[in-house]
Design a protein around this motif. Structure first.
Motif, mmCIF file in Angstrom:
data_model
loop_
_atom_site.group_PDB
_atom_site.id
_atom_site.type_symbol
_atom_site.label_atom_id
_atom_site.label_comp_id
_atom_site.label_asym_id
_atom_site.label_seq_id
_atom_site.Cartn_x
_atom_site.Cartn_y
_atom_site.Cartn_z
ATOM 1 N N VAL A 1 1.264 -5.614 4.222
ATOM 2 C CA VAL A 1 2.225 -4.546 3.958
ATOM 3 C C VAL A 1 2.176 -3.557 5.120
ATOM 4 O O VAL A 1 1.128 -3.012 5.453
ATOM 5 C CB VAL A 1 1.955 -3.853 2.603
ATOM 6 N N SER B 1 0.139 -0.953 -3.223
ATOM 7 C CA SER B 1 0.481 -2.248 -2.625
ATOM 8 C C SER B 1 -0.663 -3.237 -2.755
ATOM 9 O O SER B 1 -0.452 -4.431 -2.997
ATOM 10 C CB SER B 1 0.848 -2.052 -1.150
ATOM 11 N N GLY C 1 7.208 -4.432 3.657
ATOM 12 C CA GLY C 1 6.893 -3.014 3.738
ATOM 13 C C GLY C 1 8.001 -2.169 4.332
ATOM 14 O O GLY C 1 8.931 -2.669 4.971
#
Length: 277
Positions: free
Chosen positions: A9, A38, A227
């Motif tokens: 991410v 995340s 991301g």
């Protein structure tokens, strides 16, 4: 396909602002919170930039140190990857955070065009960054914006400038650089298999192409990146509510292709990284 897929991410980058999407994390505390969400959603690598208080890019080692401390406390075991990209600084400032010994750092091994400028990575700077990574035990993640970057990474791996198991990320969809082209992607994969069969590879797509590259990489047996650095939307009409939402979307793609999502421990094993502690 039973090989676990590593999800990276990229939480912030140097370009996206809260005007683009209020969910873009700017402060260190915002970044730690976003990474933790995340991590819990399935990401094993956090690709990190830092920003000044006004949101402009920074390469301040002190900010990186505070971010690393926060991530180690709240995301134990997660792979911390710092950016040495050229948008945040110039020359040796791009590697000023490497003495902090993150698990990984990005390394661009050649130059290419970006939307409004040349992304300069001259050979002497590339060699210096690679040397600093060797000195501090930081594993490079090669950011390949062009076919020549794959060949250069393989050459550096063979001559010892990049030791250990090579990890190459294909970046596609940057304006004026490599477009999103399935034939090119397939050729990149074949090139890796031919020149560095023991290496691991990953793919990242920019903007609306993010989900395309997630799909291609997962289906082809590679790893992938998502991301808010690369893409601030879920679709044309919908802003992504968080980095974690983009990670969850990537997890769903893995499930679609029957790929298990790599845990942080599996990701460290795949990439040849030491276990924490």
């Amino acid at each position: 396909m039973t090989k676990p897929c590593i999800i990276c991410v990229a939480i912030t980058g140097s370009v996206a602002t809260k005007k683009d999407n209020p969910a873009v994390p700017i402060t260190v505390s915002e970044q730690v919170e976003s990474v933790q969400e995340s991590f819990e959603a399935g990401a094993a690598i956090a690709h990190c930039h830092v920003r000044n208080d006004d949101g402009t890019p920074s390469s301040d080692p002190e900010k990186f140190a505070r971010l690393k401390e926060g991530l180690e406390a709240h995301c134990p075991g997660m792979i911390i990857q710092f950016s040495t990209g050229g948008r945040s600084g110039a020359g040796s400032a791009r590697g000023g955070m490497l003495p902090l010994r993150p698990d990984m750092a990005s390394l661009s091994v050649g130059s290419n065009n970006f939307p409004t400028r040349v992304y300069e990575n001259p050979p002497d700077l590339v060699d210096w960054l690679a040397s600093e990574m060797r000195t501090y035990g930081v594993k490079p993640e090669i950011e390949a914006f062009d076919l020549s970057h794959i060949h250069q990474a393989v050459a550096m791996n063979r001559d010892g400038r990049i030791p250990g198991r090579l990890y190459v990320q294909f970046v596609m969809g940057v304006k004026n650089a490599m477009p999103v082209d399935r034939d090119v992607f397939d050729y990149y994969v074949r090139t890796m298999e031919r020149l560095a069969p023991e290496a691991e590879w990953c793919a990242a797509g920019i903007g609306r192409h993010q989900i395309t590259l997630n799909e291609w990489a997962v289906a082809a047996g590679g790893h992938t990146r998502t991301g808010l650095e690369d893409n601030v939307r879920l679709d044309r009409e919908t802003l992504a509510p968080s980095n974690a939402a983009l990670v969850r979307r990537t997890v769903e793609i893995c499930e679609k292709h029957a790929r298990p999502v790599a845990t942080w421990a599996q990701a460290r094993e795949i990439l040849g990284l030491a276990m924490p502690g």
